[in-house]
Write a protein that holds these residues in place. Structure first.
Motif, PDB file in Angstrom:
ATOM      1  N   ALA A  20      16.564 -11.207  38.940  1.00 21.20           N
ATOM      2  CA  ALA A  20      15.153 -11.577  39.008  1.00 21.20           C
ATOM      3  C   ALA A  20      14.266 -10.425  38.529  1.00 21.20           C
ATOM      4  CB  ALA A  20      14.784 -11.965  40.444  1.00 21.20           C
ATOM      5  N   ALA A  21      14.610  -9.202  38.930  1.00 18.09           N
ATOM      6  CA  ALA A  21      13.834  -8.039  38.487  1.00 18.09           C
ATOM      7  C   ALA A  21      13.924  -7.866  36.975  1.00 18.09           C
ATOM      8  CB  ALA A  21      14.333  -6.781  39.199  1.00 18.09           C
ATOM      9  N   LEU A  22      15.110  -8.068  36.428  1.00 12.25           N
ATOM     10  CA  LEU A  22      15.290  -7.963  34.979  1.00 12.25           C
ATOM     11  C   LEU A  22      14.437  -8.992  34.234  1.00 12.25           C
ATOM     12  CD1 LEU A  22      19.159  -7.463  34.741  1.00 12.25           C
ATOM     13  CD2 LEU A  22      17.426  -5.811  34.089  1.00 12.25           C
ATOM     14  N   MET A  23      14.439 -10.228  34.725  1.00 13.40           N
ATOM     15  CA  MET A  23      13.679 -11.276  34.055  1.00 13.40           C
ATOM     16  C   MET A  23      12.180 -11.023  34.149  1.00 13.40           C
ATOM     17  SD  MET A  23      15.981 -12.976  32.661  1.00 13.40           S
ATOM     18  CE  MET A  23      14.937 -14.238  31.930  1.00 13.40           C
ATOM     19  N   LEU A  24      11.739 -10.476  35.276  1.00 13.43           N
ATOM     20  CA  LEU A  24      10.325 -10.105  35.405  1.00 13.43           C
ATOM     21  C   LEU A  24       9.966  -9.020  34.394  1.00 13.43           C
ATOM     22  CD1 LEU A  24       9.594 -10.045  39.240  1.00 13.43           C
ATOM     23  CD2 LEU A  24       8.316 -11.313  37.524  1.00 13.43           C
ATOM     24  N   ALA A  25      10.864  -8.039  34.266  1.00 14.80           N
ATOM     25  CA  ALA A  25      10.597  -6.936  33.335  1.00 14.80           C
ATOM     26  C   ALA A  25      10.630  -7.398  31.883  1.00 14.80           C
ATOM     27  CB  ALA A  25      11.622  -5.818  33.559  1.00 14.80           C
ATOM     28  N   LEU A  26      11.525  -8.338  31.567  1.00 17.29           N
ATOM     29  CA  LEU A  26      11.620  -8.851  30.200  1.00 17.29           C
ATOM     30  C   LEU A  26      10.371  -9.629  29.801  1.00 17.29           C
ATOM     31  CD1 LEU A  26      15.330 -10.064  30.031  1.00 17.29           C
ATOM     32  CD2 LEU A  26      14.311  -8.219  28.683  1.00 17.29           C
ATOM     33  N   SER A  76       4.667   1.412  37.497  1.00 20.73           N
ATOM     34  CA  SER A  76       4.858   2.004  38.821  1.00 20.73           C
ATOM     35  C   SER A  76       5.684   1.101  39.722  1.00 20.73           C
ATOM     36  CB  SER A  76       3.507   2.280  39.493  1.00 20.73           C
ATOM     37  OG  SER A  76       2.769   1.076  39.629  1.00 20.73           O
ATOM     38  N   SER A  77       5.568  -0.207  39.513  1.00 22.72           N
ATOM     39  CA  SER A  77       6.361  -1.160  40.282  1.00 22.72           C
ATOM     40  C   SER A  77       6.219  -2.541  39.668  1.00 22.72           C
ATOM     41  CB  SER A  77       5.901  -1.209  41.750  1.00 22.72           C
ATOM     42  OG  SER A  77       4.585  -1.741  41.826  1.00 22.72           O
ATOM     43  N   LEU A  78       7.094  -3.434  40.081  1.00 19.15           N
ATOM     44  CA  LEU A  78       6.959  -4.849  39.748  1.00 19.15           C
ATOM     45  C   LEU A  78       6.629  -5.583  41.034  1.00 19.15           C
ATOM     46  CD1 LEU A  78      10.067  -5.528  37.477  1.00 19.15           C
ATOM     47  CD2 LEU A  78       7.680  -5.556  36.753  1.00 19.15           C
ATOM     48  N   HIS A  79       5.910  -6.668  40.920  1.00 16.79           N
ATOM     49  CA  HIS A  79       5.607  -7.450  42.113  1.00 16.79           C
ATOM     50  C   HIS A  79       5.884  -8.915  41.849  1.00 16.79           C
ATOM     51  CE1 HIS A  79       3.157  -9.518  45.214  1.00 16.79           C
ATOM     52  NE2 HIS A  79       3.639  -8.549  45.945  1.00 16.79           N
TER      53      HIS A  79
END
Length: 341
Positions: A20-26, A76-79
């Motif tokens: 999920a974090a990867l997809m948010l970042a992509l 700085s972060s993902l939310h």
């Protein structure tokens, strides 16, 4: 320079959370092709995790996205939230598929249709399923958690249950269109009717309101209601869970209440309580804790009755909160022989 990550840090995130974090970042542009390759169940599972992800430190994101570290190094972060997930999926998924995904993950605890079905009483579910085709029932039960499936099968007529089990044993992979049709039937014919049938009695809602009144207001309004609508007043009294009802809790429930209560609130509540109620709570404490509570009550000196009543109301609300979480059970004032969670 990329910050080093302790193994324990990465272990905090499950495989699905990392995805999920990867997809948010992509983001949309880079992740579109990946989303398009996923099935609807995979999209729902990943989207649910993404919506509940919360904040992910930048160095964790960098570690997961080594090839894209230059792009994420300034973040700085993902939310992850419902809103960011929905914005990300817009334009990637068709509108109808996006609506279906978001409706599911916005449901209680982000559960899928099948998760929600697993929380329906086996008796209620079996009563509905016994009128369906055995093959349809087989498909539905195959999607449930094993323990719930077992309870539903036990509640079905024996011959019908055997027929369903045989079909489950022989079942081939089911076409997605058929599963969708079954889901829609469950949503439109079963879950909707179930929701209507379980709609809360307005007297129950009003009993919750009366529980929040101070004692003087409660007695005054109930007295006035007695004169105008005595049946309603009697029904509300029967449904109210009061401080005095705490005396009927099991010892384990009293112990949980003591553990979670604010100590000053509990001292105030018990200072205005009968000696019998004090004894019940003190018996759930260690000798040292009980001694400290007695000392706290003694050191308060005279206190207003209203303050004690407010503290007692706070303990009642805490008991209901713990019951809602499933940590304790409350004696149902409507029936001395039943217990509710």
């Amino acid at each position: 320079m990329q910050q080093l990550i302790e193994p324990s840090e990465l272990k905090k995130f499950s495989g699905m959370q990392r995805a999920a974090a990867l997809m948010l970042a992509l983001g949309k542009e880079n992740g579109a092709l990946i989303w398009q390759q996923l099935g609807i169940d995979e999209v729902k599972e990943l989207s649910t995790t993404m919506a509940q992800l919360g904040r992910v430190p930048a160095h964790i994101v960098e570690h997961l996205l080594v090839l894209f570290s230059s792009e994420v190094s300034t973040i700085s972060s993902l939310h992850g939230s419902f809103e960011t997930t929905e914005r990300l999926l817009e334009g990637i998924l068709p509108d109808d598929k996006l609506k279906e995904v978001m409706e599911d993950i916005r449901g209680p605890s982000g559960r899928t249709m099948w998760d929600k079905l697993s929380n329906v009483s086996e008796t209620v579910l079996a009563a509905f399923l016994k009128n369906e085709y055995p093959q349809t029932v087989a498909v539905i039960l195959a999607k449930l958690k094993p323990e719930h499936c077992a309870r539903v099968l036990s509640a079905l007529p024996r011959d019908f249950a055997i027929d369903v089990i045989q079909r489950m044993l022989r079942m081939e992979p089911v076409q997605r269109e058929i599963v969708l049709e079954i889901e829609n039937t469950l949503k439109n014919e079963f879950m909707t009717n179930l929701s209507r049938s379980q709609r809360k009695d307005p007297h129950e809602s009003m009993a919750d309101v009366f529980n929040a009144f101070d004692r003087a207001t409660e007695e005054a309004i109930l007295g006035a209601l007695d004169a105008r609508a005595p049946d309603s007043a009697e029904r509300i009294r029967a449904l109210m869970f009061t401080f005095d009802d705490l005396a009927n809790l099991m010892p384990a429930a009293i112990a949980a209440l003591v553990k979670n209560a604010d100590k000053r609130q509990m001292a105030l509540a018990l200072k205005g309580a009968p000696e019998e109620m004090r004894a019940i709570f003190l018996a759930a404490m260690t000798e040292r804790a009980a001694k400290m509570l007695r000392e706290d009550m003694a050191s308060m000196g005279p206190v207003r009755a209203r303050e004690c009543e407010e503290a007692q109301g706070g303990l009642v609300r805490l008991a209901k909160l713990l019951a809602d979480r499933g940590e304790i059970v409350l004696v149902d004032p409507k029936d001395d022989e039943t217990m509710i969670i």
